[in-house]
Write a protein that holds these residues in place. Structure first.
Motif, short mmCIF file in Angstrom:
data_model
loop_
_atom_site.label_atom_id
_atom_site.label_comp_id
_atom_site.label_asym_id
_atom_site.label_seq_id
_atom_site.Cartn_x
_atom_site.Cartn_y
_atom_site.Cartn_z
N GLU A 44 0.82 -1.21 0.00
CA GLU A 44 0.00 0.00 0.00
C GLU A 44 0.86 1.26 0.00
O GLU A 44 0.62 2.19 -0.77
CB GLU A 44 -0.92 0.00 1.22
CG GLU A 44 -1.84 1.18 1.29
CD GLU A 44 -2.81 1.22 0.14
OE1 GLU A 44 -3.01 2.32 -0.42
OE2 GLU A 44 -3.37 0.17 -0.21
N SER A 88 1.14 3.74 -3.30
CA SER A 88 0.75 5.15 -3.16
C SER A 88 1.91 6.08 -3.52
O SER A 88 1.69 7.11 -4.17
CB SER A 88 0.30 5.43 -1.73
OG SER A 88 -0.82 4.68 -1.41
N THR A 89 3.11 5.72 -3.12
CA THR A 89 4.28 6.54 -3.45
C THR A 89 4.53 6.56 -4.96
O THR A 89 4.80 7.62 -5.55
CB THR A 89 5.51 6.02 -2.70
OG1 THR A 89 5.22 5.99 -1.31
CG2 THR A 89 6.71 6.91 -2.95
N GLY A 125 1.94 8.68 -6.65
CA GLY A 125 2.25 10.10 -6.47
C GLY A 125 3.33 10.57 -7.44
O GLY A 125 3.24 11.66 -8.01
N GLY A 127 2.13 11.04 -1.97
CA GLY A 127 1.81 9.62 -2.03
C GLY A 127 2.29 8.87 -0.81
O GLY A 127 1.61 7.98 -0.30
N VAL A 134 -0.09 9.76 2.09
CA VAL A 134 -1.37 9.07 1.91
C VAL A 134 -1.22 7.58 2.20
O VAL A 134 -2.06 6.97 2.87
CB VAL A 134 -1.93 9.32 0.49
CG1 VAL A 134 -3.10 8.42 0.19
CG2 VAL A 134 -2.33 10.78 0.33
N GLY A 135 -0.16 6.97 1.70
CA GLY A 135 0.08 5.55 1.95
C GLY A 135 0.25 5.24 3.42
O GLY A 135 -0.26 4.24 3.92
#
Length: 74
Positions: A23, A27-28, A31, A53, A56-57
């Motif tokens: 995850e 996310s990274t 981003g 990201g 958020v991750g």
């Protein structure tokens, strides 16, 4: 047989750690690609996308762990 869900199951713990890493990494990467899509020639957008990201991750990972702990206790 007296089983209590997934308590003490090493495969469940391994799956949780893998999901958290996936995850945060996904996310990274998302981003980074969004930052490069917004401004392909600017590295500032890519860096901002990576940090966004990552944040958020990490927030999603925290929520997943919190939910897993609530399910374990309740």
């Amino acid at each position: 047989m007296n089983k209590k869900g997934n308590e003490g199951n090493p495969w469940h713990a391994l799956a949780m750690v893998g999901a958290l890493g996936f995850e945060v990494g996904l996310s990274t990467a998302a981003g980074y690609f969004i930052g490069s899509w917004i401004a392909p020639s600017s590295s500032g957008w890519k860096i901002a996308g990576v940090f966004t990201g990552l944040i958020v991750g990490l927030l999603i990972a925290i929520l997943l762990v919190k939910k897993a702990l609530e399910n374990k206790n309740g």
